[in-house]
Design a protein around this motif. Structure first.
Motif, PDB file in Angstrom:
ATOM      1  N   UNK A  56      11.360 -54.631 -49.151  1.00 24.70           N
ATOM      2  CA  UNK A  56      12.229 -53.476 -49.321  1.00 24.70           C
ATOM      3  C   UNK A  56      11.724 -52.562 -50.426  1.00 24.70           C
ATOM      4  N   UNK A  76       9.726 -56.289 -43.147  1.00 26.11           N
ATOM      5  CA  UNK A  76      10.264 -57.628 -43.404  1.00 26.11           C
ATOM      6  C   UNK A  76      10.081 -58.605 -42.238  1.00 26.11           C
ATOM      7  N   UNK A  89      26.476 -57.742 -48.019  1.00 27.07           N
ATOM      8  CA  UNK A  89      26.132 -56.647 -47.104  1.00 27.07           C
ATOM      9  C   UNK A  89      26.314 -57.038 -45.642  1.00 27.07           C
ATOM     10  N   UNK A  90      27.427 -57.666 -45.334  1.00 26.31           N
ATOM     11  CA  UNK A  90      27.721 -57.970 -43.928  1.00 26.31           C
ATOM     12  C   UNK A  90      28.081 -56.663 -43.214  1.00 26.31           C
ATOM     13  N   UNK A  91      27.867 -56.636 -41.897  1.00 26.01           N
ATOM     14  CA  UNK A  91      28.214 -55.436 -41.150  1.00 26.01           C
ATOM     15  C   UNK A  91      29.728 -55.441 -40.933  1.00 26.01           C
ATOM     16  N   UNK A  93      31.834 -53.785 -39.276  1.00 24.68           N
ATOM     17  CA  UNK A  93      32.455 -53.487 -37.983  1.00 24.68           C
ATOM     18  C   UNK A  93      32.130 -54.537 -36.936  1.00 24.68           C
ATOM     19  N   UNK A 102      22.926 -60.612 -35.057  1.00 24.57           N
ATOM     20  CA  UNK A 102      22.347 -59.265 -35.093  1.00 24.57           C
ATOM     21  C   UNK A 102      20.822 -59.254 -34.928  1.00 24.57           C
ATOM     22  N   UNK A 105      19.845 -59.807 -31.470  1.00 21.59           N
ATOM     23  CA  UNK A 105      20.108 -58.639 -30.639  1.00 21.59           C
ATOM     24  C   UNK A 105      18.952 -57.653 -30.765  1.00 21.59           C
ATOM     25  N   UNK A 106      18.487 -57.482 -32.006  1.00 20.94           N
ATOM     26  CA  UNK A 106      17.345 -56.608 -32.244  1.00 20.94           C
ATOM     27  C   UNK A 106      16.131 -57.093 -31.451  1.00 20.94           C
TER      28      UNK A 106
ATOM     29  N   UNK B 185      23.799 -52.693 -46.241  1.00 23.11           N
ATOM     30  CA  UNK B 185      23.919 -53.107 -44.840  1.00 23.11           C
ATOM     31  C   UNK B 185      22.769 -52.509 -44.026  1.00 23.11           C
ATOM     32  N   UNK B 189      19.992 -54.646 -42.024  1.00 21.02           N
ATOM     33  CA  UNK B 189      19.591 -54.407 -40.633  1.00 21.02           C
ATOM     34  C   UNK B 189      18.075 -54.284 -40.535  1.00 21.02           C
ATOM     35  N   UNK B 190      17.490 -53.587 -41.502  1.00 15.13           N
ATOM     36  CA  UNK B 190      16.027 -53.480 -41.560  1.00 15.13           C
ATOM     37  C   UNK B 190      15.410 -54.869 -41.674  1.00 15.13           C
ATOM     38  N   UNK B 194      15.592 -54.340 -37.299  1.00 17.85           N
ATOM     39  CA  UNK B 194      16.097 -53.223 -36.506  1.00 17.85           C
ATOM     40  C   UNK B 194      15.258 -51.968 -36.760  1.00 17.85           C
ATOM     41  N   UNK B 198      17.880 -48.184 -33.702  1.00 17.79           N
ATOM     42  CA  UNK B 198      18.855 -49.275 -33.562  1.00 17.79           C
ATOM     43  C   UNK B 198      19.852 -49.264 -34.713  1.00 17.79           C
ATOM     44  N   UNK B 202      23.675 -48.981 -33.902  1.00 21.75           N
ATOM     45  CA  UNK B 202      24.500 -50.168 -34.097  1.00 21.75           C
ATOM     46  C   UNK B 202      25.199 -50.219 -35.451  1.00 21.75           C
ATOM     47  N   UNK B 203      24.670 -49.458 -36.406  1.00 22.47           N
ATOM     48  CA  UNK B 203      25.284 -49.510 -37.733  1.00 22.47           C
ATOM     49  C   UNK B 203      25.880 -48.153 -38.120  1.00 22.47           C
ATOM     50  N   UNK B 206      28.585 -46.459 -35.417  1.00 23.13           N
ATOM     51  CA  UNK B 206      29.887 -47.146 -35.383  1.00 23.13           C
ATOM     52  C   UNK B 206      30.650 -47.024 -36.699  1.00 23.13           C
ATOM     53  N   UNK B 207      29.925 -47.040 -37.827  1.00 24.90           N
ATOM     54  CA  UNK B 207      30.627 -46.962 -39.100  1.00 24.90           C
ATOM     55  C   UNK B 207      31.036 -45.531 -39.444  1.00 24.90           C
TER      56      UNK B 207
END
Lengths: 367, 287
Positions: A56, A76, A89-91, A93, A102, A105-106, B185, B189-190, B194, B198, B202-203, B206-207
């Motif tokens: 990151x 990563x 940092x959970x999603x 929604x 997740x 899914x990716x 978040x 996802x990265x 993702x 994506x 997906x993030x 929706x948010x």
């Protein structure tokens, strides 16, 4: 030596943000399957190192090798690392199951496939019954398990944990500590864990890396870092040690005689590769639980014991032991941990003059 | 005890009630009642009950045409404001690293709103006109021989003016909901591998959904309630429901105007409640 898949090596890694050097020339090797803790105060660069291993953040200079391969510049996923973020940092929604699934899914796995994998991962962290909840409906400890499951589902070679326990209360922290260690053994992969809590680091880690201002101060097994701190910073940061200063009087073969106020001279064994000059100012460390207290009337100390005349400033009852705070003659802490029964046999009172003694061989010359 | 609680409750609600009753409930009631009255054609209303106003309205081809054009303008404007608003908000939240700069740019985006609506709209005329900046530039560079007629006093011009005026109402709520997305978040996802699209699908989207919904409500209700922009920018070529309503009032036909207003109100309420079904806006406001 064969290069294992989860080996990590940092070679001459620097990270600068403008004029600020966050990581200042770090070299480190972490073997595959080790639990490694980066320990240091906030702003010491430990999180930056973690983020660089995760991909990151890119180092300004130097190489990062995972499994023998330079990963600088790689995303990563290609590094096969996974990160567990501070405060998770959970999603928000997505349901717990979708959070965990997740990454799958990716990767284009079908819903059925990824849900099966996610459910078995949830089982491993014991939160099967929460699969359909949203993260907002979970407690801190439950969120942490979800975060762990989400990070582990990609079967990474290295799991990176950024202050994973700092959001939890004391009770839960101790419980989750055990759990983290169990997960690490279970998964058999390298864990890199960043923390500012000494106890967390030494209770979990195979290797503790103590950092200060972007530099590694000491990287060693937990016991070495605690019992054999290399320098004053490590000794003071890890705690459990008294650090005293004095001047070198003379070197007698394997030992050094040090002149300090209120003593007849302190004898300290020489340490490998350390040869202070006569008259040089040095620091020494003595473990707080190695110190014995006695009244001056009890006579002179035995041979091979160091003695310091001091005064009891305060006494704190700790249950298993009693923390006796002594006058060090400076603003530095000088403390003896006296076993509870032993303390109440003698019961020193506040203000009383005492002699603090310890075996010469148990003190430590600091760099 | 409960009696006292009820009294305190009313006491706390009183300021709102005092405002809502005269300015909201009473006015709507007046319009609703007027829509069922007969009229004498000279501004007088006859106390009676008739559905004639509604029947006339729904039988008229003009009404259906106007609603059709309303749908067209609403959809085009909604798409325009959504696309621009979403990306502006996305840029401000995710690409401007410095939060102070982000807020600064955000405020800068509101500067045009310090002038009146009318000025902002009229300023399009020298740009889009027959001899306007765009046409003269294109002709000077030889791209076209004849001036492009569709630029001004056309449906195109109406949509341009709407988008210009209303995009900010899309930006603000989307910015607001995006700013609440924890940047970690995105990193998580990265970390999971993702791609940007994506993460977007997906993030981020929706948010941002509740912001998009709020912005859509603002934009759609303003387009549906407008008559001035349509009138000026179409050069009289197009009209809206409200302009028809305005015509009725100009010739003192209050009950048909009231019926028109009630129908429009129902349409707007239906549209908004459809939007509200997709997201929990209450959550967004109270958080």
């Amino acid at each position: 030596m064969t290069i294992e898949k989860g080996d990590i090596e940092l070679a001459g890694v620097f990270k600068r943000f403008g004029n600020f050097t966050a990581v200042d020339g770090v070299n480190l090797k972490v073997p595959d399957g080790a639990y490694c803790c980066f320990l240091g105060p906030s702003g010491c660069g430990k999180t930056t190192i973690l983020r660089m291993i995760a991909g990151h953040e890119d180092p300004t200079e130097g190489e990062i090798l995972i499994g023998g391969q330079n990963v600088v510049g790689m995303p990563p996923v290609q590094r096969r690392t996974a990160m567990m973020f501070q405060s998770y940092a959970l999603f928000p929604h997505l349901s717990v199951r979708d959070n965990v699934a997740f990454a799958l899914r990716v990767r284009g796995q079908s819903k059925q496939e990824r849900y099966r994998a996610a459910d078995s991962m949830l089982e491993r962290v014991h939160i099967t019954e929460l699969a359909d909840r949203l993260p907002g409906q979970l407690s801190g400890g439950q969120q942490q398990r979800v975060a762990l499951a989400r990070a582990a589902i990609t079967e990474p070679k290295v799991l990176l944990l950024d202050e994973p326990l700092s959001a939890l209360d004391e009770q839960l922290r101790i419980q989750m500590r055990t759990e983290l260690r169990r997960m690490q053994r279970d998964l058999g992969i390298t864990f890199i864990h960043v923390t500012h809590t000494q106890l967390e680091a030494i209770s979990l880690a195979d290797i503790v890396v103590v950092m200060e201002r972007g530099k590694i101060k000491q990287a060693a097994p937990a016991r070495d870092v605690y019992a054999q701190p290399k320098d004053r910073y490590v000794a003071e940061f890890l705690g459990g040690q008294n650090v005293l200063s004095g001047k070198v009087e003379r070197i007698n073969g394997e030992t050094v005689l040090i002149n300090a106020p209120d003593t007849e001279g302190i004898v300290v064994p020489l340490r490998d590769g350390m040869r202070p000059r006569d008259g040089a100012a040095v620091d020494i460390a003595v473990r707080r639980d190695d110190i014995r207290l006695r009244r001056p009337a009890a006579g002179a100390a035995a041979d091979g014991w160091n003695a310091v005349n001091t005064r009891v400033l305060a006494v704190e009852y700790q249950g298993m032991y009693v923390k006796v705070i002594l006058d060090s003659g400076s603003d530095r802490e000088f403390v003896a941990y006296v076993p509870e029964r032993e303390f109440f046999e003698t019961a020193f009172s506040i203000g009383e003059i005492v002699v603090a003694t310890w075996m010469a061989g148990q003190s430590l010359l600091l760099a | 005890m409960t009696d006292r609680n009820r009294k305190t409750g009313w006491f706390f609600a009183a300021p709102l009630v005092v405002v809502l009753i005269p300015f909201f409930i009473a006015t709507i009631a007046v319009v609703l009642i007027a829509s069922f009255l007969e009229h004498d054609g000279f501004g007088g209303m006859i106390a009676s009950f008739t559905l004639e106003n509604y029947a006339d309205l729904l039988r008229s081809d003009l009404t259906w045409k106007l609603y059709l054009s309303m749908v067209k303008f609403s959809v085009l404007t909604w798409i325009g404001t959504l696309v621009i608003g979403f990306w502006v908000a996305y840029f401000l939240v995710f690409h401007v690293r410095n939060p102070l700069l982000s807020i600064g740019l955000f405020l800068l985006g509101t500067v045009p709103f310090w002038t009146s609506n009318i000025i902002r709209m009229i300023s399009w005329i020298p740009l889009l006109g027959k001899e306007g900046l765009i046409n003269s530039t294109l002709r000077a560079t030889g791209v076209i021989d004849e001036p492009l007629e569709f630029l001004l006093f056309s449906d195109f011009a109406v949509v341009v003016a709407y988008v210009h005026q209303l995009t900010i109402f899309m930006i603000v709520p989307i910015f607001n909901s995006m700013a609440r997305i924890d940047k970690r978040t995105i990193e998580a996802a990265l970390d999971a591998g993702a791609t940007r699209s994506e993460i977007m699908r997906w993030i981020v989207v929706p948010l941002s959904k509740s912001g998009i919904a709020l912005g859509s409500i603002f934009v759609l209700s303003m387009v549906m309630g407008d008559f001035f922009v349509v009138k000026v920018m179409s050069g009289g070529g197009s009209a809206s429901i409200v302009s028809a309503l305005f015509e009725d009032i100009a010739v003192l036909q209050y009950p048909p105007a009231a019926a028109n207003a009630v129908v429009l109100l129902i349409v707007v309420v239906v549209v908004i409640s459809l939007i509200l079904r997709t997201v929990d806006v209450r959550k967004e406001i109270t958080r």
